[in-house]
Design an enzyme around this catalytic site. Structure first.
Site, PDB file in Angstrom:
ATOM      1  N   GLY A  78      38.710  35.818 -87.157  1.00 40.92           N
ATOM      2  CA  GLY A  78      37.956  34.606 -86.804  1.00 40.92           C
ATOM      3  C   GLY A  78      38.524  33.954 -85.556  1.00 40.92           C
ATOM      4  NE  ARG A 142      36.353  37.736 -90.378  1.00 40.18           N
ATOM      5  CZ  ARG A 142      37.408  36.935 -90.336  1.00 40.18           C
ATOM      6  NH1 ARG A 142      38.624  37.442 -90.405  1.00 40.18           N
ATOM      7  NH2 ARG A 142      37.261  35.640 -90.191  1.00 40.18           N
ATOM      8  CG  ASP A 173      45.028  41.213 -93.890  1.00 40.09           C
ATOM      9  OD1 ASP A 173      46.119  41.293 -94.500  1.00 40.09           O
ATOM     10  OD2 ASP A 173      43.929  41.145 -94.470  1.00 40.09           O
ATOM     11  CE  LYS A 199      43.071  34.765 -85.801  1.00 41.89           C
ATOM     12  NZ  LYS A 199      41.868  35.478 -86.288  1.00 41.89           N
ATOM     13  CB  THR A 200      44.612  32.061 -88.731  1.00 44.66           C
ATOM     14  OG1 THR A 200      43.603  31.599 -89.639  1.00 44.66           O
ATOM     15  CG2 THR A 200      45.969  31.796 -89.349  1.00 44.66           C
ATOM     16  CG  ASP A 202      42.117  30.028 -92.508  1.00 41.46           C
ATOM     17  OD1 ASP A 202      41.272  29.380 -91.866  1.00 41.46           O
ATOM     18  OD2 ASP A 202      41.813  30.994 -93.219  1.00 41.46           O
TER      19      ASP A 202
HETATM   20  P1  FBP Z   1      41.045  34.327 -89.631  1.00 42.95           P
HETATM   21  O1  FBP Z   1      41.907  34.350 -90.862  1.00 42.95           O
HETATM   22  O2  FBP Z   1      40.645  35.648 -89.165  1.00 42.95           O
HETATM   23  O3  FBP Z   1      41.682  33.501 -88.546  1.00 42.95           O
HETATM   24  O4  FBP Z   1      39.676  33.587 -89.974  1.00 42.95           O
HETATM   25  C1  FBP Z   1      39.664  32.351 -90.554  1.00 42.95           C
HETATM   26  C2  FBP Z   1      38.312  31.887 -90.982  1.00 42.95           C
HETATM   27  O5  FBP Z   1      37.787  30.984 -90.031  1.00 42.95           O
HETATM   28  C3  FBP Z   1      38.387  31.256 -92.362  1.00 42.95           C
HETATM   29  O6  FBP Z   1      38.761  29.906 -92.285  1.00 42.95           O
HETATM   30  C4  FBP Z   1      37.009  31.492 -92.911  1.00 42.95           C
HETATM   31  O7  FBP Z   1      37.019  31.553 -94.313  1.00 42.95           O
HETATM   32  C5  FBP Z   1      36.645  32.824 -92.334  1.00 42.95           C
HETATM   33  O8  FBP Z   1      37.366  32.940 -91.125  1.00 42.95           O
HETATM   34  C6  FBP Z   1      35.179  32.971 -92.079  1.00 42.95           C
HETATM   35  O9  FBP Z   1      34.912  34.303 -91.781  1.00 42.95           O
HETATM   36  P2  FBP Z   1      33.790  34.823 -90.814  1.00 42.95           P
HETATM   37  O10 FBP Z   1      34.326  34.685 -89.436  1.00 42.95           O
HETATM   38  O11 FBP Z   1      33.654  36.250 -91.153  1.00 42.95           O
HETATM   39  O12 FBP Z   1      32.572  34.014 -91.032  1.00 42.95           O
END
Ligand code: FBP
Length: 549
Positions: A78, A142, A173, A199-200, A202
């Site tokens: 993400g 992803r 991951d 990065k994230t 979250d």
């Molecule tokens: P990452 O862990 O890859 O940084 O993504 C975080 C995130 O934004 C989460 O907060 C959310 O649950 C998820 O990606 C949403 O996934 P998608 O991008 O597949 O809609």
């Protein structure tokens, strides 16, 4: 017409601050190698485990680099604010190291590396993306790089492109897999160096020397700004209860940080729900009682923050979801043959254990449908897609109805659902994230210059002004632990969940009862890019509390 407004234009010329240790002087390696750690992990990473954290900025002079570096870069998972500045920092540092160095961007995440699809990033392209949000410079994806075949393909691409290094910008991951690729490359005689960047939004890739992942700061500021606006509306209109689900696939760091920034009436922290084994009924009762109490005080409005991952942390829901995953996998054909939704719901309810069946039947139909229809490519329930905010509204509404008939609630309840997620992931980075990501990219280049493969770039002392930060790297293999995934034990970086004895959670817990009964909202306002440092360069409450700043 120009596709930049005045702010974007002004912001693109912002020069991110770098730690003094990376500026001008002669960055050098200061930490020695180490030989210790858990034997099982060490056995999996024989070539990249016996390494110690490194810090740049010693007294010596930088190693001479006679040949240009050719570095590939991937944006994985993400988006998170600041990704473009990682690439800008990487580019600028590589050009300083050797003017003929180059950066090659693989398109749409790891897939681009596997399929050898990418573009050379020149100075003009980099300049267009400085200090902007998003990952659109090369796109993200992803796809996972995890099998031996993937690693072989990655090395083939690297060799076809003549790469000396690869930077993987990703979450837990992606960095676990970057570590495995580094190990694979080194133990198979490849000279490719692999470096990760944390990065994230979250905020769950931290610990062991990583103070925070990039993007968390900006995303929390954007959400807090929106929550503040909603709270201003709540206190003005005085008639709505706002149920706000906040992104964060698993950990509740975002909800907790936003709670500290905005002081809403109720914030659910998933990790606490799991640790206290709270049932859905208990969560709903707490909310309904708070609604009734505030209404009795003449405040028929409020805000509830709900972490996106909540459902999986409610023990009974967790069991229901895993039973559903198993059941839909083993009875997929019969399930798919049914044409109507009520038939499908009855089919699964008949096959669940009796507590799970009772819980499943008690859910509103649209949530019960989401649980069986929205599944990922592996066939698992897509928990992030579940409208937890609507589920809680439905359940609280029905609880308040009961309370009304017994006289425990007098008043009306007008709830509104919200979900803040994508609004924050691609925002233009805050000053903190702009500086932090540029520093991480710059540091990644130095790790590659020094041929330090299997490291993740880090910066430390982040509650200090950027000039005083430290910069270096941590061996990724040292961050690994063994976890069961799809029935097998695998080495992965552990997701950092909210710790209930952390200063951040304790600070929240100290105030939450007051915030529930009174109206103590903070209206965070928009991100400030220009102005006095005490306004514009504030880090998150989480970082400040964790660092005791
Ligand atoms: P990452 O862990 O890859 O940084 O993504 C975080 C995130 O934004 C989460 O907060 C959310 O649950 C998820 O990606 C949403 O996934 P998608 O991008 O597949 O809609």
């Amino acid at each position: 017409m120009m596709n930049k407004n005045a702010l974007t234009e002004a912001r693109s010329s912002y020069q991110p601050k770098l730690p003094a240790s990376l500026c001008g002087g002669s960055p050098t390696l200061t930490a020695p190698l180490a030989h210790d750690g858990p034997a099982d992990i060490r056995a999996l990473f024989p070539s990249t485990f016996d390494m110690a954290p490194v810090t740049f900025g010693g007294e010596g002079s930088a190693p001479a680099v006679s040949a240009p570096l050719r570095v590939g870069v991937i944006l994985s998972g993400g988006p998170a604010p600041g990704g473009h500045n990682v690439i800008a920092g990487l580019f600028d540092a590589l050009k300083q190291i050797h003017p003929d160095s180059s950066v090659f961007g693989f398109l749409n995440g790891p897939d681009g590396l596997l399929k050898n699809k990418g573009v050379e990033l020149d100075a003009a392209t980099i300049d267009r993306f400085r200090n902007t949000g998003g990952f659109d410079i090369i796109g993200s994806g992803r796809t996972k790089l995890e099998s031996v075949e993937d690693f072989q393909k990655a090395l083939e691409t690297a060799s076809a492109r003549n790469l000396t290094g690869l930077v993987v910008i990703g979450g837990d991951d992606s960095n676990s897999n970057a570590s495995k690729l580094a190990e694979f490359a080194k133990s198979n005689g490849s000279t490719l160096c692999v470096v990760g960047v944390p990065k994230t939004i979250d905020g769950d890739l931290k610990g062991g020397g990583i103070e925070t992942s990039f993007g968390f700061d900006t995303a929390c500021k954007v959400y807090s700004s929106l929550i503040g606006n909603i709270q201003r509306d709540a206190v003005s209109a005085r008639k709505y209860w706002h149920f706000i689900k906040l992104m964060g696939r698993s950990a509740s760091h975002i909800a907790l940080e936003c709670a500290l920034q905005t002081q809403p009436n109720i914030t659910i922290i998933s990790e606490e729900v799991a640790s206290r084994s709270l049932t859905l009924r208990q969560i709903v009762d707490t909310i309904a009682e708070t609604v009734a109490g505030r209404t009795a005080n003449g405040e028929q409005f409020g805000t509830v923050l709900i972490p996106e991952g909540l459902i999986e942390f409610v023990p009974e829901m967790g069991s229901l979801i895993s039973e559903l995953n198993e059941l839909l996998a083993s009875h997929g054909e019969a399930f798919n043959a049914l044409s109507s939704l009520p038939e499908k719901r009855d089919f699964v309810a008949a096959k669940l254990s009796s507590p799970s069946a009772a819980l499943y039947r008690s859910l509103p139909d649209d949530i019960a449908n989401q649980l069986i229809l929205d599944r990922d490519p592996h066939g698992n329930v897509q928990v992030a897609r579940i409208d937890t905010q609507r589920l809680l509204i439905d359940l609280v509404e029905s609880r308040l109805k009961d309370m009304k008939s017994s006289g425990a609630f007098k008043g009306s309840f007008s709830p509104l659902p919200h979900y803040f997620g994508y609004e924050g992931r691609c925002a233009a980075p805050s000053n903190f994230d702009a500086d932090y990501t540029y520093t991480l990219g710059f540091t990644a280049a130095l790790l590659l210059r020094d041929r330090l493969t299997g490291y993740i770039a880090t910066a430390g002392g982040l509650t200090n002004p950027a000039e005083q930060w430290t910069a270096g790297g941590i061996p990724l293999a040292r961050m690994m632990n063994l976890e069961r995934r799809h029935g097998k034990m695998v080495a992965v970086i552990k997701k950092a969940l909210v710790e209930l004895d952390s200063p951040t959670f304790l600070e929240f817990a100290k105030h939450r009862d007051t915030w529930a009964t009174t109206t103590s909202y903070i209206f965070a306002g928009p991100i400030q890019y220009f102005g006095p440092s005490e306004v514009c360069d504030q880090t998150t409450c989480t970082l400040q509390l964790e660092k005791g700043a």
